[in-house]
Write an enzyme that holds these catalytic residues in place. Sequence first.
Site, mmCIF file in Angstrom:
data_model
loop_
_atom_site.group_PDB
_atom_site.id
_atom_site.type_symbol
_atom_site.label_atom_id
_atom_site.label_comp_id
_atom_site.label_asym_id
_atom_site.label_seq_id
_atom_site.Cartn_x
_atom_site.Cartn_y
_atom_site.Cartn_z
ATOM 1 N NE ARG A 59 41.080 6.250 17.678
ATOM 2 C CZ ARG A 59 41.446 5.006 17.364
ATOM 3 N NH1 ARG A 59 42.723 4.704 17.266
ATOM 4 N NH2 ARG A 59 40.534 4.078 17.179
ATOM 5 N N PRO A 60 38.761 10.689 21.920
ATOM 6 C CG PRO A 60 37.225 12.428 21.871
ATOM 7 C CD PRO A 60 38.407 11.874 21.130
ATOM 8 C CB ILE A 61 35.876 7.019 25.360
ATOM 9 C CG1 ILE A 61 36.321 7.393 26.775
ATOM 10 C CG2 ILE A 61 36.962 6.253 24.637
ATOM 11 C CD1 ILE A 61 36.481 6.181 27.696
ATOM 12 C CG LEU A 121 30.514 10.697 21.243
ATOM 13 C CD1 LEU A 121 30.553 10.471 19.740
ATOM 14 C CD2 LEU A 121 29.506 11.788 21.603
ATOM 15 C CB CYS A 134 46.475 6.565 19.345
ATOM 16 S SG CYS A 134 45.330 6.784 17.994
ATOM 17 C CB ILE A 138 37.193 9.461 10.221
ATOM 18 C CG1 ILE A 138 36.285 9.109 9.050
ATOM 19 C CG2 ILE A 138 36.824 8.687 11.497
ATOM 20 C CD1 ILE A 138 34.801 9.372 9.261
ATOM 21 N NE ARG A 174 47.464 -2.151 17.762
ATOM 22 C CZ ARG A 174 46.830 -1.068 18.208
ATOM 23 N NH1 ARG A 174 47.425 0.101 18.183
ATOM 24 N NH2 ARG A 174 45.595 -1.162 18.654
ATOM 25 C CG ASP A 200 40.376 1.784 9.524
ATOM 26 O OD1 ASP A 200 39.706 0.937 10.142
ATOM 27 O OD2 ASP A 200 40.731 2.865 10.024
ATOM 28 C CE LYS A 235 42.795 -3.858 14.055
ATOM 29 N NZ LYS A 235 42.330 -2.782 14.953
ATOM 30 C CG ASN A 236 38.814 -2.878 13.595
ATOM 31 O OD1 ASN A 236 39.645 -3.198 14.450
ATOM 32 N ND2 ASN A 236 39.010 -1.877 12.763
HETATM 33 C C1 EPZ Z 1 36.976 2.196 15.009
HETATM 34 O O1 EPZ Z 1 37.653 3.022 15.927
HETATM 35 C C2 EPZ Z 1 38.049 1.279 14.426
HETATM 36 N N1 EPZ Z 1 38.642 0.485 15.506
HETATM 37 C C3 EPZ Z 1 39.119 2.118 13.752
HETATM 38 O O2 EPZ Z 1 40.051 1.227 13.163
HETATM 39 C C4 EPZ Z 1 38.466 2.940 12.651
HETATM 40 O O3 EPZ Z 1 39.439 3.758 12.048
HETATM 41 C C5 EPZ Z 1 37.348 3.801 13.248
HETATM 42 O O4 EPZ Z 1 36.399 2.970 13.942
HETATM 43 C C6 EPZ Z 1 36.597 4.585 12.180
HETATM 44 O O5 EPZ Z 1 36.049 3.705 11.248
HETATM 45 C C7 EPZ Z 1 37.952 -0.593 15.976
HETATM 46 O O6 EPZ Z 1 36.861 -0.910 15.527
HETATM 47 C C8 EPZ Z 1 38.615 -1.378 17.065
HETATM 48 P P1 EPZ Z 1 35.135 6.042 16.123
HETATM 49 P P2 EPZ Z 1 36.782 3.938 16.944
HETATM 50 O O7 EPZ Z 1 34.649 6.022 17.529
HETATM 51 O O8 EPZ Z 1 35.520 3.281 17.269
HETATM 52 C C9 EPZ Z 1 35.416 10.575 17.457
HETATM 53 C C10 EPZ Z 1 42.150 0.363 12.665
HETATM 54 O O9 EPZ Z 1 43.032 0.837 11.947
HETATM 55 N N2 EPZ Z 1 34.874 10.124 18.745
HETATM 56 O O10 EPZ Z 1 34.230 5.580 15.044
HETATM 57 O O11 EPZ Z 1 37.696 4.331 18.055
HETATM 58 C C11 EPZ Z 1 36.795 10.008 17.182
HETATM 59 O O12 EPZ Z 1 37.804 10.798 17.792
HETATM 60 C C12 EPZ Z 1 41.399 1.259 13.620
HETATM 61 O O13 EPZ Z 1 41.758 -0.833 12.630
HETATM 62 C C13 EPZ Z 1 34.572 11.068 19.715
HETATM 63 O O14 EPZ Z 1 34.771 12.259 19.510
HETATM 64 O O15 EPZ Z 1 36.487 5.206 16.046
HETATM 65 C C14 EPZ Z 1 36.866 10.032 15.674
HETATM 66 O O16 EPZ Z 1 37.251 11.340 15.266
HETATM 67 C C15 EPZ Z 1 42.010 2.651 13.667
HETATM 68 N N3 EPZ Z 1 34.071 10.655 20.903
HETATM 69 C C16 EPZ Z 1 35.422 9.764 15.245
HETATM 70 O O17 EPZ Z 1 34.610 10.047 16.394
HETATM 71 C C17 EPZ Z 1 33.832 9.317 21.167
HETATM 72 O O18 EPZ Z 1 33.354 9.010 22.271
HETATM 73 C C18 EPZ Z 1 35.150 8.323 14.828
HETATM 74 O O19 EPZ Z 1 35.691 7.498 15.829
HETATM 75 C C19 EPZ Z 1 34.143 8.376 20.171
HETATM 76 C C20 EPZ Z 1 34.650 8.796 18.970
#
Ligand code: EPZ
Length: 448
Positions: free
Chosen positions: A149-151, A153, A144, A357, A427, A335, A22-23
């Site tokens: 989970r901010p964006i 970055l 969530c 994480i 999902r 995960d 999925k990812n």
């Molecule tokens: C991806 O989410 C996966 N989703 C998640 O899988 C997975 O748990 C996660 O990576 C970690 O491996 C998809 O690929 C669709 P991150 P993502 O950005 O990219 C913080 C599942 O169960 N962060 O690597 O959203 C964030 O809050 C899902 O399939 C910021 O602070 O995760 C987290 O603490 C759940 N600012 C850490 O970084 C940002 O702009 C890692 O998040 C982005 C992230």
Amino acid sequence: MDRFIIRGGIPLCGTIRVSGAKNAALPCLAASLLSDEPVILGNLPSVRDIRTTCKLLENLGVNFDVPITAGPDPTESEITDSELETPESARAFGEHGRMAVQAANLTNCEAPWELVRTMRASTLILGPLVARCGEARVSMPGGCAIGARPIDLHLKGMEKLGAEITTEHGMVVARARRLRGERIVFDRITVTGTEDLMMAAVLAEGETVLENAAREPEVEDLAALLVSMGAQIEGAGTSVIRIQGKPRLGGAMHNIIPDRIEAGTFVAAAGITRGDVTIETCRADHLQAVIDKFRETGLLIETPTESSIRVLGDRGISLQASDMRTEEYPGFPTDMQAQYMVLVTQAEGTSLITETIFENRFMHGPELVRMGANIRFDGNRAIVRGATPLSGAGVTASDLRASASLVLAGLVASGETIIERVYHIDRGYERIEEKLKAVGARIQRVPA
Ligand code: EPZ
């Protein structure tokens, strides 16, 4: 809302085939926005998040009525989600999860709240849309169950590439006439942040270097698709990715990698029931940290081929506690944390689990305690004392991987477990109850 009814106590036995990741599929579908030619993806999993992404792309004007060069039309059984409101994307699913999409004429550049709120990975359209059309409007994803989970970055990276970012009425608006290559160092490793910016950079002017980039196999798979579309990318899968921007990208065909988390979940299911199961069509090398950690608990695991993992029954060896700390790839994946937690409730001794994480990813814990587990929580640490027998109960799923851990708990618990809100599991797992039933699990889906 559907629910699962599980009667535990049966050691699983047989073979399970893993679906596409999925990812990896989500960013690869988003990458189709970067070209006006057809992109044909194979091995797509038939799961809710893929269907949500198809609705999102359709909303942008992506065409799903693209002939798939091979493979018969979909059979009804493959499209099970009654919620699928967009027949085009339903028809688009060919055999073996093959789909052809074409972003020839984009008519919209907005990811609306009603879609983003159900799938935060909608932010993956940000980079490709700004790169292709010069503008993207994405509803700010709220937090969530597992964290804020901010964006930030993603947005900081887009600004470094020259995009102007504003927020209006809960929407992030990103605009740029043409993005310019830059050196971006991520404050922390982000998987979709790396993917978003890689997709923005492939059409930017000049070279972009992403440092402290995510190394997940899903990032590498996206890079493989982009390269087959004509992008120039080096270092995907390492923490430094170099991208030379191109004026345009073409179409491509690409098979999605197997889902390593689905595979790991089935390894845990075999382990917790002390069964003998072979997981096929997977990538054992994508799960090395998981296999090593599970072996530390005493599970007998073989990798007969690079695409199969065999979990042998208990052979009279009881499970032993082992500490675990989630890390970015190639470390133990967050995960798989929930699945590991339920496994070590059946292990002798005390296991310390540290979640590094996400800030709130123990939602499954209290439900496991209700089933008889002995777990204490202290911030981002969980102390699991075992082995404790679990007994069936009515439980509620809270997020995708938490719901997987509740299924595993039901498989080993005495009596009957009823899991509410299994839409969470739909999902990211394709027909999980059918795959488990095929190896002996007593599990059935009860439609709401
Ligand atoms: C991806 O989410 C996966 N989703 C998640 O899988 C997975 O748990 C996660 O990576 C970690 O491996 C998809 O690929 C669709 P991150 P993502 O950005 O990219 C913080 C599942 O169960 N962060 O690597 O959203 C964030 O809050 C899902 O399939 C910021 O602070 O995760 C987290 O603490 C759940 N600012 C850490 O970084 C940002 O702009 C890692 O998040 C982005 C992230």
